[in-house]
Design a protein around this motif. Structure first.
Motif, PDB file in Angstrom:
ATOM      1  N   MET A   1     109.025  18.601  61.445  1.00 52.36           N
ATOM      2  CA  MET A   1     109.479  19.914  61.888  1.00 52.36           C
ATOM      3  C   MET A   1     108.436  20.561  62.802  1.00 52.36           C
ATOM      4  O   MET A   1     108.776  21.128  63.838  1.00 52.36           O
ATOM      5  N   ILE A   2     107.168  20.425  62.429  1.00 57.92           N
ATOM      6  CA  ILE A   2     106.085  21.005  63.223  1.00 57.92           C
ATOM      7  C   ILE A   2     106.001  20.345  64.600  1.00 57.92           C
ATOM      8  O   ILE A   2     105.817  21.013  65.605  1.00 57.92           O
ATOM      9  N   LYS A   3     106.159  19.037  64.646  1.00 52.37           N
ATOM     10  CA  LYS A   3     106.098  18.317  65.923  1.00 52.37           C
ATOM     11  C   LYS A   3     107.150  18.816  66.900  1.00 52.37           C
ATOM     12  O   LYS A   3     106.911  18.901  68.098  1.00 52.37           O
ATOM     13  N   ASN A   4     108.322  19.148  66.396  1.00 49.53           N
ATOM     14  CA  ASN A   4     109.450  19.509  67.251  1.00 49.53           C
ATOM     15  C   ASN A   4     109.643  21.010  67.441  1.00 49.53           C
ATOM     16  O   ASN A   4     110.448  21.419  68.268  1.00 49.53           O
ATOM     17  N   MET A   5     108.925  21.815  66.697  1.00 47.65           N
ATOM     18  CA  MET A   5     109.138  23.255  66.721  1.00 47.65           C
ATOM     19  C   MET A   5     108.497  23.904  67.951  1.00 47.65           C
ATOM     20  O   MET A   5     107.422  23.508  68.388  1.00 47.65           O
TER      21      MET A   5
ATOM     22  N   ILE B   1     105.749  31.687  62.067  1.00 51.03           N
ATOM     23  CA  ILE B   1     105.918  31.219  60.679  1.00 51.03           C
ATOM     24  C   ILE B   1     104.572  31.040  60.000  1.00 51.03           C
ATOM     25  O   ILE B   1     104.373  31.479  58.863  1.00 51.03           O
ATOM     26  N   LEU B   2     103.634  30.393  60.691  1.00 49.09           N
ATOM     27  CA  LEU B   2     102.316  30.160  60.097  1.00 49.09           C
ATOM     28  C   LEU B   2     101.597  31.468  59.796  1.00 49.09           C
ATOM     29  O   LEU B   2     101.028  31.629  58.710  1.00 49.09           O
ATOM     30  N   ASN B   3     101.608  32.399  60.737  1.00 48.47           N
ATOM     31  CA  ASN B   3     100.930  33.666  60.500  1.00 48.47           C
ATOM     32  C   ASN B   3     101.567  34.450  59.361  1.00 48.47           C
ATOM     33  O   ASN B   3     100.869  35.106  58.593  1.00 48.47           O
ATOM     34  N   MET B   4     102.889  34.368  59.231  1.00 51.35           N
ATOM     35  CA  MET B   4     103.555  35.029  58.108  1.00 51.35           C
ATOM     36  C   MET B   4     103.112  34.404  56.787  1.00 51.35           C
ATOM     37  O   MET B   4     102.789  35.100  55.837  1.00 51.35           O
ATOM     38  N   LYS B   5     103.076  33.076  56.733  1.00 46.37           N
ATOM     39  CA  LYS B   5     102.674  32.393  55.513  1.00 46.37           C
ATOM     40  C   LYS B   5     101.207  32.655  55.194  1.00 46.37           C
ATOM     41  O   LYS B   5     100.844  32.834  54.032  1.00 46.37           O
ATOM     42  N   LEU B   6     100.361  32.693  56.215  1.00 49.76           N
ATOM     43  CA  LEU B   6      98.950  32.997  55.995  1.00 49.76           C
ATOM     44  C   LEU B   6      98.777  34.427  55.500  1.00 49.76           C
ATOM     45  O   LEU B   6      97.923  34.693  54.663  1.00 49.76           O
ATOM     46  N   ARG B   7      99.569  35.320  55.976  1.00 47.13           N
ATOM     47  CA  ARG B   7      99.498  36.719  55.546  1.00 47.13           C
ATOM     48  C   ARG B   7     100.033  36.908  54.128  1.00 47.13           C
ATOM     49  O   ARG B   7      99.420  37.590  53.311  1.00 47.13           O
TER      50      ARG B   7
ATOM     51  N   ASP C   1      94.509  25.865  52.532  1.00 44.07           N
ATOM     52  CA  ASP C   1      95.475  25.912  51.426  1.00 44.07           C
ATOM     53  C   ASP C   1      96.900  25.685  51.927  1.00 44.07           C
ATOM     54  O   ASP C   1      97.683  24.982  51.292  1.00 44.07           O
ATOM     55  N   LEU C   2      97.233  26.278  53.053  1.00 44.87           N
ATOM     56  CA  LEU C   2      98.559  26.077  53.638  1.00 44.87           C
ATOM     57  C   LEU C   2      98.743  24.614  54.021  1.00 44.87           C
ATOM     58  O   LEU C   2      99.774  24.016  53.720  1.00 44.87           O
ATOM     59  N   ILE C   3      97.746  24.031  54.645  1.00 44.56           N
ATOM     60  CA  ILE C   3      97.808  22.633  55.070  1.00 44.56           C
ATOM     61  C   ILE C   3      97.998  21.702  53.877  1.00 44.56           C
ATOM     62  O   ILE C   3      98.830  20.801  53.906  1.00 44.56           O
ATOM     63  N   LYS C   4      97.253  21.943  52.822  1.00 41.96           N
ATOM     64  CA  LYS C   4      97.375  21.114  51.616  1.00 41.96           C
ATOM     65  C   LYS C   4      98.742  21.287  50.966  1.00 41.96           C
ATOM     66  O   LYS C   4      99.356  20.319  50.536  1.00 41.96           O
ATOM     67  N   SER C   5      99.199  22.510  50.904  1.00 40.54           N
ATOM     68  CA  SER C   5     100.470  22.793  50.247  1.00 40.54           C
ATOM     69  C   SER C   5     101.640  22.088  50.924  1.00 40.54           C
ATOM     70  O   SER C   5     102.557  21.613  50.254  1.00 40.54           O
TER      71      SER C   5
ATOM     72  N   GLU D   1      96.572  17.951  64.133  1.00 38.58           N
ATOM     73  CA  GLU D   1      97.834  18.018  64.878  1.00 38.58           C
ATOM     74  C   GLU D   1      98.299  19.467  65.017  1.00 38.58           C
ATOM     75  O   GLU D   1      98.718  19.897  66.091  1.00 38.58           O
ATOM     76  N   LEU D   2      98.212  20.202  63.932  1.00 42.39           N
ATOM     77  CA  LEU D   2      98.617  21.599  63.931  1.00 42.39           C
ATOM     78  C   LEU D   2      97.736  22.429  64.863  1.00 42.39           C
ATOM     79  O   LEU D   2      98.237  23.169  65.718  1.00 42.39           O
ATOM     80  N   ILE D   3      96.425  22.280  64.735  1.00 38.04           N
ATOM     81  CA  ILE D   3      95.478  23.021  65.563  1.00 38.04           C
ATOM     82  C   ILE D   3      95.675  22.677  67.044  1.00 38.04           C
ATOM     83  O   ILE D   3      95.683  23.565  67.898  1.00 38.04           O
ATOM     84  N   ASN D   4      95.844  21.392  67.341  1.00 34.81           N
ATOM     85  CA  ASN D   4      96.023  20.965  68.736  1.00 34.81           C
ATOM     86  C   ASN D   4      97.302  21.516  69.352  1.00 34.81           C
ATOM     87  O   ASN D   4      97.312  21.936  70.507  1.00 34.81           O
ATOM     88  N   LYS D   5      98.377  21.499  68.588  1.00 36.58           N
ATOM     89  CA  LYS D   5      99.653  22.009  69.111  1.00 36.58           C
ATOM     90  C   LYS D   5      99.526  23.491  69.469  1.00 36.58           C
ATOM     91  O   LYS D   5      99.959  23.914  70.542  1.00 36.58           O
ATOM     92  N   LEU D   6      98.918  24.263  68.598  1.00 40.94           N
ATOM     93  CA  LEU D   6      98.783  25.686  68.877  1.00 40.94           C
ATOM     94  C   LEU D   6      97.740  25.949  69.956  1.00 40.94           C
ATOM     95  O   LEU D   6      97.895  26.864  70.765  1.00 40.94           O
ATOM     96  N   SER D   7      96.704  25.135  69.993  1.00 37.24           N
ATOM     97  CA  SER D   7      95.670  25.286  71.014  1.00 37.24           C
ATOM     98  C   SER D   7      96.239  25.068  72.414  1.00 37.24           C
ATOM     99  O   SER D   7      95.900  25.796  73.355  1.00 37.24           O
ATOM    100  N   LYS D   8      97.129  24.090  72.556  1.00 34.53           N
ATOM    101  CA  LYS D   8      97.765  23.821  73.850  1.00 34.53           C
ATOM    102  C   LYS D   8      98.602  25.008  74.324  1.00 34.53           C
ATOM    103  O   LYS D   8      98.855  25.155  75.510  1.00 34.53           O
TER     104      LYS D   8
END
Length: 64
Positions: free
Chosen positions: A5-9, A17-23, A31-35, A42-49
């Motif tokens: 889902m993350i790859k295609n989103m 979504i991530l900021n809402m979950k982090l908040r 903790d979010l990554i582990k959960s 992959e997550l950091i790179n996608k958002l960094s781009k």
């Protein structure tokens, strides 16, 4: 939310979504990554781009 889902989103939707979950649910990104069994790099790179970085002080992704 899963790896596929993350790859295609859309990065802006993912950011929201991530900021809402982090908040609301997680005190730190790790903790979010582990959960959700996500790949941190992959997550950091996608958002960094898309111009976002994780700000540990406020536990949110923000613009670079």
């Amino acid at each position: 939310m899963d790896k596929e889902m993350i790859k295609n989103m859309d990065p802006n939707m993912l950011l929201s979504i991530l900021n809402m979950k982090l908040r609301d649910e997680f005190n730190i990104l790790e903790d979010l990554i582990k959960s959700y069994d996500l790949d941190r790099d992959e997550l950091i790179n996608k958002l960094s781009k898309s111009g976002y970085i994780y700000n540990i002080k406020i536990n949110q992704f923000t613009q670079k």
